[in-house]
Motif scaffolding. Structure first.
Motif, PDB file in Angstrom:
ATOM      1  N   PRO A 763       0.829  -1.206   0.000  1.00 34.59           N
ATOM      2  CA  PRO A 763       0.000   0.000   0.000  1.00 34.59           C
ATOM      3  C   PRO A 763       0.867   1.261   0.000  1.00 34.59           C
ATOM      4  N   SER A 764       0.298   2.328  -0.511  1.00 32.28           N
ATOM      5  CA  SER A 764       0.993   3.612  -0.537  1.00 32.28           C
ATOM      6  C   SER A 764       1.055   4.181   0.867  1.00 32.28           C
ATOM      7  N   PRO A 768      -4.625   7.181   2.165  1.00 28.33           N
ATOM      8  CA  PRO A 768      -5.586   6.385   1.405  1.00 28.33           C
ATOM      9  C   PRO A 768      -5.784   6.946  -0.027  1.00 28.33           C
ATOM     10  N   THR A 769      -5.966   6.042  -0.964  1.00 30.60           N
ATOM     11  CA  THR A 769      -6.186   6.441  -2.375  1.00 30.60           C
ATOM     12  C   THR A 769      -7.614   6.183  -2.843  1.00 30.60           C
ATOM     13  N   GLY A 770      -8.390   5.507  -2.067  1.00 33.76           N
ATOM     14  CA  GLY A 770      -9.746   5.161  -2.488  1.00 33.76           C
ATOM     15  C   GLY A 770      -9.815   3.848  -3.265  1.00 33.76           C
ATOM     16  N   VAL A 781      -2.573  -1.177  -4.835  1.00 36.00           N
ATOM     17  CA  VAL A 781      -3.991  -1.465  -4.641  1.00 36.00           C
ATOM     18  C   VAL A 781      -4.182  -2.953  -4.915  1.00 36.00           C
ATOM     19  N   PHE A 782      -4.874  -3.623  -3.966  1.00 34.85           N
ATOM     20  CA  PHE A 782      -5.251  -5.024  -4.198  1.00 34.85           C
ATOM     21  C   PHE A 782      -6.529  -5.032  -5.046  1.00 34.85           C
ATOM     22  N   PHE A 783      -6.397  -5.513  -6.275  1.00 36.24           N
ATOM     23  CA  PHE A 783      -7.537  -5.467  -7.208  1.00 36.24           C
ATOM     24  C   PHE A 783      -7.472  -6.702  -8.120  1.00 36.24           C
ATOM     25  N   PRO A 784      -8.553  -7.490  -8.179  1.00 35.79           N
ATOM     26  CA  PRO A 784      -8.526  -8.658  -9.079  1.00 35.79           C
ATOM     27  C   PRO A 784      -8.590  -8.202 -10.553  1.00 35.79           C
ATOM     28  N   VAL A 785      -7.810  -8.868 -11.388  1.00 34.89           N
ATOM     29  CA  VAL A 785      -7.823  -8.597 -12.846  1.00 34.89           C
ATOM     30  C   VAL A 785      -8.836  -9.541 -13.484  1.00 34.89           C
ATOM     31  N   ASP A 815      -7.031  -0.408  -0.840  1.00 35.23           N
ATOM     32  CA  ASP A 815      -5.770   0.327  -0.859  1.00 35.23           C
ATOM     33  C   ASP A 815      -4.882   0.020   0.343  1.00 35.23           C
ATOM     34  N   GLY A 816      -5.314  -0.965   1.243  1.00 34.61           N
ATOM     35  CA  GLY A 816      -4.484  -1.378   2.410  1.00 34.61           C
ATOM     36  C   GLY A 816      -4.722  -0.545   3.666  1.00 34.61           C
TER      37      GLY A 816
END
Length: 852
Positions: A763-764, A768-770, A781-785, A815-816
């Motif tokens: 995470p950054s 927070p980045t949203g 960012v943890f995001f499924p492709v 975003d962690g």
């Protein structure tokens, strides 16, 4: 003194004599061996080979002598002649030598030949010897042998003709085909050759016949029947009937049995006007298609003498005109009456048809008949007299009566030509080919004689003047034929019309005008009765009205009005000149449209007054060319503003021009083009991106092929269904000019249906980045492709089961952070529910490592 033993040269040859067929490529090989006798110590040798002209061709060895052991040598010979071979054996100490020599002879075979021809059965075959021989060593042919039935395998000479050489040999053969062979042999080496030639002996035909009469009165007609037709052993070319009338057989009648309709029967008539019986000999000759002839046995016909009763004319002159009808009296002569006939039969015939037959008793020896004639030529009649006389064959005697017909005098009259002051007629007699035509022409009270031998003539008659009466003309004809028999007179009359009173005259008003005044009034002042009128106004317009209406001319110019009157073949003409002075032209035009996108096609309408249609000259603007059309159409391909000029002139010689400046405006046209990327996308999220390559355009309209449109310059588009799509781009300017481009099947849309879930992220630390999916690519960012996913629900838990993050936004990830604070590094649990575009639903559990 030393005596050295010497070798004596001696040659052994495999063969020394040969026979060759002249002109052939035969060759002959001879092997030579050194079989010298005596001592071979201190011995050397040499071979010499000479050609047929005794010229040395080669030596063995090539030069000098050889002391090596001699070996066999082979020499090949081809040309006829005598070849010499020499072996020299020499002592190497004393140089004493001995020689041996053999001759190799190649003889020519004889060239036998003879002349012969096919012949008929019973005739000898002539065999003419033409044998030749090209001599070698004075060789000559000494033997000629004949095989008259050679099978081309075994030659069997006929001993009767053995060893004979006649200039001409004659021999008879039975019918058939023979292979005759001649074998000729020379006197040296027994060289020979055989010549074969086929000879055919044709079979003779047969000839025989029967007759239906042996005896009769002259003239006796006998029918002969050819009885050999059905049994002929060969094909017949023709049959010839030969008759001996007393001085030898004469070929009297020929017939071809191969001709359609051939009949084996024939007739011959035999006459005997002597006082004794006469015998005629008859023979039939058959000739085959091979030219062989055979004569039948002769037969004879005996003919008794006949007497022709005589009679004479009493009042007929053969050399007189004898014009029809002619009455002739006939009288039986004294000799016939002295034979005391029982009665007389008189027969009159014309053209082989009997027209009268009358029998009178012997006491009435006279006969009378009237002969008529028809047609153009002489009518020839035959009068026959038959007398019934005991014990004598009585034939008919004939006299000829020639009667000349009376010619015709009918004729026709045709009018060939008629003018105002004359009339030409053609007169034709109906009967042609007579010796004399006497014509007489009467005009009014005047007689004109025309004596001519022609059966037709043309005649010109002067027509009476305009104030005279019509003229009556009479024509008479009398004809005569070659016998000078004259016809009756035939007469015909014709009427020659008088000339009409005819004078063409008219007044045209006015004769001089200034255009556009161009109307002329006509006043017909002609003298006529019932004339045809032809008005020619000089401008291509004609009229047949007697009093034409006023005439209007379309253009200025000089015109000639002509009036032609035609009545009863007479003509009269009058003319008046009209001058219409031209006015100065007034050039003007309109156009449509005045502006538009290139290429712009403009229609020009010529409004010029008084201009000559052939004088117009258009200028469409700088670099745009010209035209001479009256109403031209011109296409402008280059954008710009153009001025147009029109020039016009007419007969006045003055040119008028009008220039309309900057009237045509041509707008530029944009060029549409684009690129897309990528060309293959997956549902449901992959968009396509456009790159606009157009120029000179102010507005755009995109059609993506799925019902969606866009007016953006470079839009982004996402497709909702799979398939291939066309994309269309229309580029427009502010003036409304447009260009369109279409790329067919440029995009392929396929289904995604794919999930990829990472197992770690960092995470950054900037806050927070949203969790936006469109991050900066730093894996923060943890995001499924996914591909093909239309909805999902994602939840994140820590190891104690506490929910840290929850979302259903497919564009948002974790975003962690939890409650605004970054989570500690650890392993966390995720639960994700996915829904695909095809309706399938999938749930995923797993862990993810947060690294910091």
């Amino acid at each position: 003194m030393n005596v050295t033993p010497t070798s004596i040269a001696q040659i052994s040859a495999s063969n020394t004599k040969f026979c060759k067929t002249p002109g052939s490529s035969e060759t002959f090989s001879v092997t030579f061996n050194d079989v010298s006798i005596g001592s071979t110590i201190n011995t050397e040798w040499k071979w010499e080979f000479y050609d047929e002209n005794d010229v040395l061709q080669r030596t063995e060895p090539n030069s000098g002598y050889s002391s090596a052991a001699a070996v066999p040598f082979t020499q090949v010979y081809s040309n006829p002649g005598v070849y010499r071979v020499v072996l020299i054996s020499r002592d190497i100490i004393t140089l004493c030598d001995t020689r041996d020599e053999v001759n190799i002879v190649v003889y020519n075979n004889p060239e036998p030949t003879f002349l012969s021809e096919n012949t008929c059965e019973g005739l000898p075959v002539e065999l003419i010897d033409k044998t030749t021989l090209q001599k070698v060593k004075d060789s000559q042919v000494i033997r000629w042998e004949w095989d008259f039935d050679y099978d081309k395998v075994t030659f069997t000479p006929d001993m009767v003709f053995d060893m004979t050489r006649p200039d001409t040999l004659s021999k008879k053969f039975s019918p058939g085909n023979y292979q005759i062979a001649l074998r000729a042999t020379n006197d040296q080496n027994g060289c020979y050759a055989i010549f074969t030639k086929p000879v055919e002996i044709y079979q003779n035909p047969i000839a025989s016949f029967t007759k239906d009469s042996l005896l009769g009165c002259s003239p006796l007609t006998v029918t002969f029947e050819n009885t050999a037709v059905a049994t002929q052993p060969v094909i017949i070319d023709e049959y010839v009937w030969c008759i001996d009338y007393g001085s030898g057989y004469i070929d009297t009648l020929r017939s071809d049995p191969k001709v359609s309709g051939y009949s084996p029967s024939t007739t011959a008539t035999f006459e005997n006007w002597s006082t004794k019986a006469k015998t005629f000999k008859v023979m039939l000759k058959a000739i085959s298609e091979d030219g062989c002839a055979f004569n039948s046995a002769p037969d004879s016909v005996k003919v008794l003498p006949s007497i022709k009763p005589g009679f004479i004319y009493l009042d007929y002159e053969p050399l007189a005109k004898n014009c029809s009808p002619v009455e002739v009296n006939f009288q039986v002569d004294d000799f016939t009456r002295s034979l005391l006939p029982n009665d007389f039969t008189w027969t009159v015939s014309y053209q082989d048809s009997v027209i009268l037959k009358e029998k009178n008793p012997a006491s009435n020896s006279q006969f009378k008949h009237t002969f008529d004639a028809v047609g153009k030529g002489i009518n020839s009649y035959k009068v026959n007299l038959t007398a019934d006389i005991n014990d004598i064959c009585s034939a008919d005697s004939t006299l000829s009566i020639n009667v000349n017909p009376i010619p015709e005098s009918g004729f026709d009259i045709d009018t060939l030509d008629i003018g105002c002051d004359y009339m030409v007629i053609e007169v034709n007699a109906l009967q042609k080919g007579l010796v004399n035509y006497s014509w007489m022409i009467t005009k009014g009270s005047y007689i004109y004689m025309i004596d001519t031998l022609e059966d037709n003539f043309t005649y010109q008659i002067q027509r009476p003047g305009p104030t005279s009466e019509n003229l009556n003309v009479k024509i008479d004809l009398q004809t005569a034929n070659y016998a000078f028999c004259e016809s009756d007179v035939t007469a015909h009359s014709i009427i020659v019309p008088a000339e009409p009173q005819l004078t063409a005259s008219f007044v045209a008003n006015p004769e001089i005008m200034i255009y556009p005044n161009a109307t002329v009034t006509i006043n017909n002042t002609s003298t006529r009765t019932n004339a045809n009128h032809i008005w020619d106004f000089g401008d291509g317009i004609v009229s047949n009205d007697e009093n034409p209406k006023p005439h209007i001319y379309e253009r200025p110019g000089n015109y000639t009005i002509k009036l032609n009157l035609d009545e009863l073949f007479c003509e009269s003409e009058d003319s008046v000149n009209i001058y219409i002075q031209p006015t100065v032209p007034e050039a003007d035009f309109t156009f449509d449209p005045g502006k538009g996108c290139a290429p712009l096609t403009v229609n020009f309408t010529n409004l010029t007054k008084y201009g000559n249609p052939d004088s117009y000259l258009w200028y469409f603007g700088q670099g745009e060319g010209t035209s001479t059309a009256e109403h031209p159409t011109h296409t402008y391909y280059r954008p710009g503003v153009y001025s147009v000029k029109l020039e016009a002139n007419n007969e006045s010689g003055i040119t008028d021009a009008v220039v309309k400046r900057l009237i045509i405006e041509v707008f530029p046209v944009p060029s549409a083009d684009f690129m897309i990327r990528p060309e293959t996308v997956k549902l449901p999220e992959d968009p396509i991106y456009t790159t606009n390559l157009s120029f000179l355009a102010d507005a755009y309209l995109w059609d993506f092929g799925d019902g969606s449109n866009s007016i953006e310059i470079e839009p982004t588009h996402t497709y909702l269904d799979t398939g291939r799509y066309d994309i269309t781009l229309i580029a427009r300017t502010s003036k409304g000019c447009a260009d369109t481009i279409v790329y067919e099947n440029i995009v392929e849309v396929i289904e995604g249906n794919e999930i990829q879930i990472p197992n770690a992220f960092t995470p950054s630390l900037d806050g927070p980045t949203g969790g936006s999916r469109y991050s900066n690519g730093r894996n923060d960012v943890f995001f499924p492709v996914t591909e093909g996913v239309v909805a999902y629900k994602m939840q994140i838990y820590n190891r104690w089961g506490e929910l840290l993050f929850d979302t259903e936004d497919t564009n948002r990830g974790w975003d962690g952070y939890y409650k605004g604070v970054v989570c500690t590094p650890d392993v966390y649990i995720y639960k994700i529910d996915f829904k695909f575009i095809d309706g399938r639903e999938v749930m995923k559990f797993g862990d993810i490592t947060l690294i910091r």
